[in-house]
Design a protein around this motif. Structure first.
Motif, short mmCIF file in Angstrom:
data_model
loop_
_atom_site.label_atom_id
_atom_site.label_comp_id
_atom_site.label_asym_id
_atom_site.label_seq_id
_atom_site.Cartn_x
_atom_site.Cartn_y
_atom_site.Cartn_z
N GLU A 74 15.96 -110.26 -55.97
CA GLU A 74 17.24 -110.53 -55.01
C GLU A 74 16.12 -110.98 -54.22
O GLU A 74 15.60 -111.16 -52.90
N ALA A 75 17.20 -112.37 -53.54
CA ALA A 75 16.33 -113.39 -52.26
C ALA A 75 16.43 -112.78 -51.56
O ALA A 75 17.39 -111.41 -50.97
N ALA A 76 15.47 -112.55 -50.87
CA ALA A 76 15.80 -112.36 -49.04
C ALA A 76 14.55 -113.35 -48.25
O ALA A 76 13.55 -113.86 -48.84
N HIS A 77 14.23 -112.21 -46.90
CA HIS A 77 13.40 -113.54 -45.99
C HIS A 77 12.25 -113.10 -45.74
O HIS A 77 11.64 -111.66 -46.46
N GLY A 78 11.56 -113.75 -46.40
CA GLY A 78 10.36 -113.78 -46.14
C GLY A 78 9.40 -113.26 -45.69
O GLY A 78 7.99 -113.06 -45.89
N GLY A 79 10.02 -113.58 -43.75
CA GLY A 79 9.33 -113.08 -43.02
C GLY A 79 9.37 -111.08 -42.59
O GLY A 79 8.20 -110.31 -42.51
N THR A 80 10.14 -110.82 -43.19
CA THR A 80 10.77 -109.81 -43.05
C THR A 80 10.88 -108.44 -43.70
O THR A 80 10.69 -106.99 -43.82
N ALA A 81 11.79 -108.97 -45.47
CA ALA A 81 12.11 -108.28 -46.22
C ALA A 81 10.47 -107.27 -46.40
O ALA A 81 9.50 -108.34 -46.82
N ARG A 82 10.76 -105.58 -46.22
CA ARG A 82 8.94 -105.33 -47.06
C ARG A 82 8.73 -105.58 -47.82
O ARG A 82 10.26 -105.34 -49.33
N GLN A 83 7.54 -105.79 -48.46
CA GLN A 83 7.17 -105.56 -49.78
C GLN A 83 7.59 -105.16 -50.99
O GLN A 83 7.32 -105.36 -52.12
N SER A 84 7.36 -103.51 -50.50
CA SER A 84 7.80 -102.54 -50.75
C SER A 84 9.56 -102.50 -51.51
O SER A 84 9.25 -102.11 -52.80
N GLU A 85 10.28 -103.19 -51.05
CA GLU A 85 11.72 -103.38 -51.23
C GLU A 85 11.98 -104.74 -51.54
O GLU A 85 12.99 -104.91 -51.74
N ARG A 86 10.70 -105.26 -51.70
CA ARG A 86 11.51 -106.65 -52.14
C ARG A 86 11.95 -106.46 -53.73
O ARG A 86 10.94 -106.08 -54.52
N LYS A 87 12.87 -107.69 -54.69
CA LYS A 87 12.48 -107.63 -55.83
C LYS A 87 12.87 -109.03 -55.99
O LYS A 87 13.48 -109.85 -56.03
N ASP A 88 10.88 -109.74 -55.82
CA ASP A 88 10.77 -110.86 -55.89
C ASP A 88 10.82 -111.64 -57.34
O ASP A 88 9.43 -110.59 -58.21
N ALA A 89 12.13 -112.13 -57.70
CA ALA A 89 11.51 -112.53 -58.61
C ALA A 89 10.28 -113.23 -59.90
O ALA A 89 10.03 -113.42 -60.64
N LEU A 90 10.03 -114.31 -58.14
CA LEU A 90 8.50 -114.66 -59.09
C LEU A 90 7.62 -113.62 -59.31
O LEU A 90 6.88 -114.08 -60.17
N LEU A 91 7.27 -113.36 -58.63
CA LEU A 91 5.54 -111.80 -58.69
C LEU A 91 6.40 -111.38 -60.51
O LEU A 91 5.43 -111.13 -61.25
N GLY A 92 7.38 -111.08 -59.98
CA GLY A 92 8.11 -110.01 -61.81
C GLY A 92 7.70 -111.69 -63.32
O GLY A 92 7.00 -110.86 -64.38
N ALA A 93 8.18 -113.07 -63.09
CA ALA A 93 7.55 -113.69 -64.17
C ALA A 93 6.04 -113.68 -63.92
O ALA A 93 6.04 -114.31 -64.97
N VAL A 94 5.40 -113.70 -62.82
CA VAL A 94 4.23 -113.72 -63.42
C VAL A 94 3.77 -112.45 -63.59
O VAL A 94 3.04 -112.63 -64.42
N ARG A 95 4.38 -111.32 -63.00
CA ARG A 95 3.64 -110.31 -64.03
C ARG A 95 4.74 -110.12 -65.75
O ARG A 95 3.36 -110.08 -66.65
N ILE A 96 5.25 -110.52 -66.31
CA ILE A 96 5.71 -111.25 -67.09
C ILE A 96 4.79 -111.99 -67.78
O ILE A 96 3.96 -111.85 -69.08
N ILE A 97 4.39 -113.21 -67.44
CA ILE A 97 3.66 -114.45 -68.10
C ILE A 97 2.27 -113.41 -68.60
O ILE A 97 1.92 -114.21 -69.65
N GLY A 98 1.58 -113.09 -67.58
CA GLY A 98 0.81 -112.90 -67.48
C GLY A 98 0.46 -111.71 -68.68
O GLY A 98 -0.68 -111.55 -69.14
#
Lengths: 420, 420
Positions: free
Chosen positions: A235-259
């Motif tokens: 889910e796209a969100a503001h990089g300053g305000t969105a709390r890290q624990s509540e993010r659905k960060d597709a890039l960090l998800g992809a990085v974990r999958i590729i790792g």
């Protein structure tokens, strides 16, 4: 496969090293990059211009240009009995972005050289000889590759191929007519006409021939390949305000999958190859948490059983490491290893020996159009050395005399097969 | 800061909710996306069209349009003593790709509303009032953002800004003249003219006001931010043939680095924000091992000391996890937390109380132009509620009456400050 004799020897002797080289260099001007490499994506303007050039060469020979609904092009020198299935030789002229001058192009130019050498030697064999350009071998623009050869071999339907889109949403159907219009004299022919045999000359794209100072590689088979498109939906969100624990960060998800893919696939399988070659994200802005990431997974292994096992792991690993995101995995190519027949390899070896060249058998780790054509006709591949084994790169290089030697082997086998 | 009185009250009373809303909606048509969001990148055609629209609105008011060398635009309503430094209010109108209708735009439209309300109320204050549009706040096209405000505040040189390139290599210098040409009546003015005070109205971009059913947020400060561009340099190679152990795979290198950044930054710092918002690779073809990957790192923390420590980790983590690749880290923004003065916050609170609205103090996690302007003039920010806290997204939403309430507070403080 056929009989070697004076015709095959005279054709091989008429192969002209400088002409072959200068045609390769002229072809490389279409899509030339400042660094010496070539970017000639399938059905791009550069590809169309290159085909126009080849059609001009065909005009100066006693040859006809043909094309089929998948955009494959054929330069046909009619034999004494033109009703018999032809002997075909060729490869592709599309490249990856920033590719080299030889991958694919050499196989096409060497096949044209056989036709020209035959004519100069006054050889007119029983069967017709055709130099073929298969459409979109690389799959760099329209994925997956070996598209034209697969349509010819009947393993993919032409309707499916025509709907494949590039990254800009342009379909094969949208650009194919431009290519055909550039060849106004081309006669249309059916897909999958019977052929007597198919031969593909190619640079090795690996270091083995060079390392062993060997002139000719006789290819035993082609490594299989499974490829996937993985979409991670966050889910796209503001990089300053969105709390890290509540993010659905597709890039960090992809990085974990590729790792996790890297760890699972490569740690226990030293012969496996894993390539994440494309990666895109939305909206791709520095201050926005990416909402969607899409990447390609290309997986290879020289043994079918292991490749099946590794490929079957991919969807499970993606699901296990998706975190808060959703994930979608689509397998878009599953090509098992292909093997060329023992009689075909011995036939090529006999030609190599006749020309007093050195040889060794090689299993190809790269994919080739021959993987598709071997399903419908006796098929063989002839490798020539590739400097430092570097390919898909501006540094791709080959020696003129090695290329000519490979074309002479091609001439021997093509002409001998014409008498089969 | 100034005195509230009949002029500020009459102006606040003349703020027109429906006019404000319809201007916001009209502005949102420039760059409108099918999903209801807005993509209006800095100095794009959509941004230029939007400024043209605002200049047309200015014409219908007794207002002059001005611009400076950084592309900042000012709509000026002259005061009784036009030689005095003006009171400014505004924000930006550029958006992230797929952004919303309110982020930035609201601050500009609210400032225009104050000018129109003033005229309707027959108020002509001592100092001039200017509505300002700062150039490229988001930094989505030209990185980093807050570019126009930084040039105005003198923290970045205009020469440096003009050379910043977007992804296609287009420089600010190449497109700025198009924007200025679209405003033929704009008078050029110097950067950094003295100002009496600056006020910025903005949606909260977070959930706090909504959660506490509060109408107005009085902003105490703005979270700092450090950002980096990381380039991982490997070697392009054939995805089938190149041995995994000999590859210099820039993508797998980047994945390892990002994994390590995530672990180091987030595991012990629950208030930290880490966003990898952009990611690109070359050559980006399914069968080619990526030779080069470039990604952005945006790091935030509400405390300067922690942010400094986390930011200083970034180059070290990149170097430690680069594997066989080379890595280059460039820090392209380092903005410490900004704090608004206590007198300014109390001044805004007095206006809120005068209007009998509810209020609370809020520390802003998102960046704003005010972070730059506070360095050169008394500055304050007024937040209004943002539905579900969603921003930088098509789902960004705010209520017309909340927006009008914020504009009334803005009117009170702007007019009162004019008498300082």
């Amino acid at each position: 496969m056929g009989r070697f004799g004076p015709d095959s020897d005279r054709t091989a002797a008429a192969v002209h090293e400088k002409r072959l080289w200068s045609r390769l260099m002229e072809l490389a001007t279409h899509g030339a990059m400042p660094d010496g490499g070539v970017t000639r994506l399938a059905l791009s303007e550069a590809d169309i211009d290159a085909r126009r050039l080849i059609a001009r060469w065909a005009e100066s020979l006693q040859a006809e240009v043909l094309a089929d609904d998948a955009g494959n092009c054929f330069i046909r020198y009619a034999g004494r009995d033109p009703e018999l299935p032809p002997v075909m030789a060729g490869s592709h002229i599309d490249t990856v972005p920033g590719g080299g001058k030889f991958d694919g192009a050499y196989g096409v130019v060497a096949a044209l050289e056989v036709i020209e050498a035959m004519q100069q030697a006054g050889v007119r064999p029983k069967r017709s000889v055709e130099a073929v350009i298969w459409t979109n071998e690389e799959g760099a623009r329209f994925s997956p590759g070996q598209m034209g050869a697969a349509a010819f071999a009947g393993t993919r339907s032409v309707d499916e191929i025509l709907c494949v889109k590039d990254r800009d949403g342009v379909r094969v159907r949208d650009v194919l007519p431009r290519m055909l219009a550039a060849l106004p004299k081309a006669r249309m022919r059916s897909l999958g006409v019977p052929i007597t045999a198919f031969f593909e000359a190619h640079i090795e794209q690996g270091p083995e021939l060079e390392a062993h100072a060997t002139q000719i590689g006789v290819v035993t088979g082609i490594q299989g390949r499974r490829s996937f498109i993985v979409t991670v939906l966050g889910e796209a969100a503001h990089g300053g305000t969105a709390r890290q624990s509540e993010r659905k960060d597709a890039l960090l998800g992809a990085v974990r999958i590729i790792g996790a893919l890297e760890a699972s696939v490569l740690e226990n399988e030293s012969d496996a190859r894993l390539t994440i070659g494309t990666f895109s994200l939305e909206p791709n802005a520095p201050l926005v948490v990416p909402g969607c990431v899409r990447f390609s997974v290309d997986l290879r292994h020289p043994e079918n059983a292991t490749m099946k096992r590794l490929g079957d792991l991919v969807p499970a690993i993606c699901a296990r490491h998706r975190g808060a995101c959703a994930v979608e995995v689509v397998e878009n190519a599953n090509a098992p290893c292909a093997y060329f027949g023992e009689p075909m390899m011995q036939f090529i070896e006999a030609a190599v020996d006749r020309l007093q060249l050195s040889r060794r058998r090689i299993f190809s780790l790269a994919g080739h159009d021959s993987r598709e054509i071997v399903k419908i006709a006796p098929t063989g591949m002839i490798f020539v050395p590739c400097k430092r084994g570097l390919s898909h790169s501006a540094l791709e290089e080959a020696e003129p005399h090695d290329l000519a030697a490979g074309a002479r082997v091609l001439a021997e086998v093509v002409i001998a097969a014409c008498d089969a």
